[in-house]
Design a protein around this motif. Sequence first.
Motif: not given
Length: 211
Positions: A147-159
């Motif tokens: 239920d998330k786009t990326y690990i941090l939700g909508d924020q893409f990151s190095a993770a």
Amino acid sequence: MVSAESDAVLYHDPQSRGLTTLWMNEELRSPCTIELVDLQKGEQKKPNFLSINPMGKVPALVHGDVIVTEAAAICAYLADAFPGPGMAPALNDRQRGTYFRWMFFAPSCVDPMMIDKARGGETADPARAGHGRAEDVITALRSAVTDKTYILGDQFSAADVVIGTTIKFGIMTKHIPEDPILQAYVDRLNERPAARKAEEINARYLRKLGR
């Protein structure tokens, strides 16, 4: 503190975990110069490279007088050294805990689990292994991106770069079972222009090394 303007050199072999850091470099708009180290010719065991990484492994990063090894550590370092693209939460952002949690879950749990699979099974005593049981690792991965786009939700990151590359490799080698949630996550990452460009660059490096 090392200036972000210092020369940054990323040592890379196209058939290694270096693809993770190559992708990271593209997300950061290529601040690093790429230096190829041909593992098949044993260049990683030559004295000049062993002075950078005594383990004789790539990737490795030299940024001014700072040396960083291990793909996840390199990505974490680069995200902070080159903050413009916003690849890491700010120091005072509580999301930074989630960011580090999943970034380092990849090398500490997913990689050992896949090594077990490659050897034909699980570790003899999962209770004593840092990564535990394979099914628990997969359950945790699914929870990270459900239920998330990326690990941090909508924020893409190095993770996402670190854990996404790991999941992608695991699915490709079948050390991570087919799963619609994980596959959809990988598909989203594959759509990123920097991810596609990193793959294209890596293919050119393969040809350059005659592989």
